[in-house]
Design an enzyme around this catalytic site. Sequence first.
Site, PDB file in Angstrom:
ATOM      1  CE1 TYR A 164     -35.461   5.098 -26.141  1.00  0.00           C
ATOM      2  CE2 TYR A 164     -34.811   3.234 -24.776  1.00  0.00           C
ATOM      3  CZ  TYR A 164     -34.578   4.519 -25.237  1.00  0.00           C
ATOM      4  OH  TYR A 164     -33.480   5.218 -24.827  1.00  0.00           O
ATOM      5  CG  PHE A 174     -35.888  11.811 -28.265  1.00  0.00           C
ATOM      6  CD1 PHE A 174     -35.405  11.160 -27.141  1.00  0.00           C
ATOM      7  CD2 PHE A 174     -37.249  11.776 -28.525  1.00  0.00           C
ATOM      8  CE1 PHE A 174     -36.268  10.484 -26.297  1.00  0.00           C
ATOM      9  CE2 PHE A 174     -38.115  11.103 -27.672  1.00  0.00           C
ATOM     10  CZ  PHE A 174     -37.623  10.445 -26.554  1.00  0.00           C
ATOM     11  CG  ASP A 175     -32.189   7.487 -26.803  1.00  0.00           C
ATOM     12  OD1 ASP A 175     -31.269   7.008 -27.491  1.00  0.00           O
ATOM     13  OD2 ASP A 175     -32.283   7.296 -25.581  1.00  0.00           O
ATOM     14  CB  ILE A 194     -39.778  10.208 -17.532  1.00  0.00           C
ATOM     15  CG1 ILE A 194     -40.186   9.281 -18.687  1.00  0.00           C
ATOM     16  CG2 ILE A 194     -38.444  10.866 -17.820  1.00  0.00           C
ATOM     17  CD1 ILE A 194     -40.372   9.991 -20.008  1.00  0.00           C
ATOM     18  CE1 TYR A 220     -35.587  12.896 -19.115  1.00  0.00           C
ATOM     19  CE2 TYR A 220     -36.749  12.556 -21.197  1.00  0.00           C
ATOM     20  CZ  TYR A 220     -35.919  12.092 -20.202  1.00  0.00           C
ATOM     21  OH  TYR A 220     -35.406  10.819 -20.274  1.00  0.00           O
ATOM     22  CG  PHE A 237     -41.025   6.507 -25.240  1.00  0.00           C
ATOM     23  CD1 PHE A 237     -39.635   6.452 -25.287  1.00  0.00           C
ATOM     24  CD2 PHE A 237     -41.634   7.519 -24.513  1.00  0.00           C
ATOM     25  CE1 PHE A 237     -38.879   7.398 -24.611  1.00  0.00           C
ATOM     26  CE2 PHE A 237     -40.884   8.467 -23.835  1.00  0.00           C
ATOM     27  CZ  PHE A 237     -39.500   8.401 -23.891  1.00  0.00           C
TER      28      PHE A 237
END
Length: 560
Positions: A164, A174-175, A194, A220, A237
């Site tokens: 992802y 962010f990731d 999540i 979150y 995502f």
Amino acid sequence: NFFFFFLIYVCLTAVHIALLSYVVDVLVDRYYIPKVCPREVQTEDFIRYHFNGSFHADGKHFDSSHDRGKAFISQVGLGRLITGMDRGLQGMCVNERRRITVPPHLAYGSIGAGGVIPPDAVLVYEVLLLDIWNTEDVVQIRSYSKPATCNRTTAASDFIRYHYNGTLLSGEAFDSSYQRNGTYDTYLGQGDLIKGMDEGLLGMCVGERRVIIVPPFLAYGETGYGALVPPQATLVFDVLMVDFFHPSDDLTVQVKELPKGCIRRTVSGDFIRYHYNGTFQDGTAFDSSYKRNSTYNTYIGMGYVIKGMDKALIGLCMGEKRTITIPPHLAYGEDGGFIPGSAVLVFGIHVVDFHNPKDPVEIRVTHKPQECDVISKTDDWIQYRYNCSLMDGTLLYSSDQLDLPSVTTLGANNVIWGLEEGLSGMCVGERREVFVPPHWGHGENGAAGVPGSAVLHFELELVDLQKGVPEGFMFVWTGDSPDPLFPAMDLNGDKLVPLEEFTTFIMLQVKEGRGRLRPGVDADSIIKDMFNNQDLNKDGKIAENELYVTEDDKAERDEL
């Protein structure tokens, strides 16, 4: 003239400032609008945005989210913002930039605010919208690439491996699993993710790509996630499903090609030779026997290969092709070494041959002449035609490729044991198929052009057969020898037998079927050797007393 125009400019500016004090609504300058705007701010939406606030009169800053180090979060249209901002933010897109000018009566009015905003101040806000969500929002899923075939989709309690890229709604990354050079591996639907991802990853195929948009309250929430995800952030995502399995999965087998006439199938304890291509579920290759130009050879059902393969190799035919999917608990498990942990493996296999260490030579007669009175036995000299192939049809050798005919003496260890067995008991004109397991052939090491542990397929035809003599003999009587022997040899009765007379006598016995010379060897050479063995004094003639020395020699000499 200059003074005149300057005076006009000052007057107009003063008028404009004065008018702003009586503006009835906000002024909105949308000076940057993104090309794509899937959603606009509406009443009751929550938003997250950055802003700089300044006074219209002198441009002096009075507040800034940038200075605070975090974006501002609020709900629109419910009086939680000054009225001018409630109005000015309506219809805004994520990543849009606006300049919102708010008159005093839609801001802090004639009172001001806490010594920071003076009375009757016109406020200017430079706004960058970062996020929008609503309490009615759900997880948004958009699949933009799917494989042509999809036999199964992800379900709760599956173990999944996926790649992802994670970004905020504004596009800020962010990731990413790609940056870590490893998939994200977890159970699905068991609270390990999540809530929005648990929902968004359901129903995916291996190889499918999706965009999953998760509102903050399914991600979150108010706390965010460290320094990576700010509070109340919508997450986007971009997902690639690499593979998945269920802990209760067994291996799956798909027969791709089944040869006709399968007489025997593999059983535990057999030794098998097969080719394979190994891939992950997404098609990524990790190994191939074809690239090594060598089959994979092993015993099956005895723990020499992974459990799933040991099981999958039972019950196959020679030449069969299968696709085998093996879950990780039947493969390399969570710690795969050069195989990623928890990876599902897909093998496309082709069985070249197999045998059991107890297998005999298999003989199939394909043609037998009507008259078959004389058959090949040990010591016989034979001429034969042959094709030698592997079980997959690869031709190794053929007598048709040779300049000279293929000949051998049975029992002389001139050919492999399996071929010797296959050539025995044949009559001239007979044709056979002979299957030789490696322990009757070239064994584990193979031979020039023959792979190790290969089962060989011979197509044989017996062309000529000459009955032989026992090892160590040059001539044998097929019945009783003349008695007495010497007078029969002494054709002219002069009590001496020279080589010419000896030769005439022996050839007469062969012609009339009373005796037999060793086949496959020059007759004159054999007869000369026989003569020299009897000519004890080496005078070129055999006398009666030289034919045998003692009665004990008589039986042996009769055979010679």
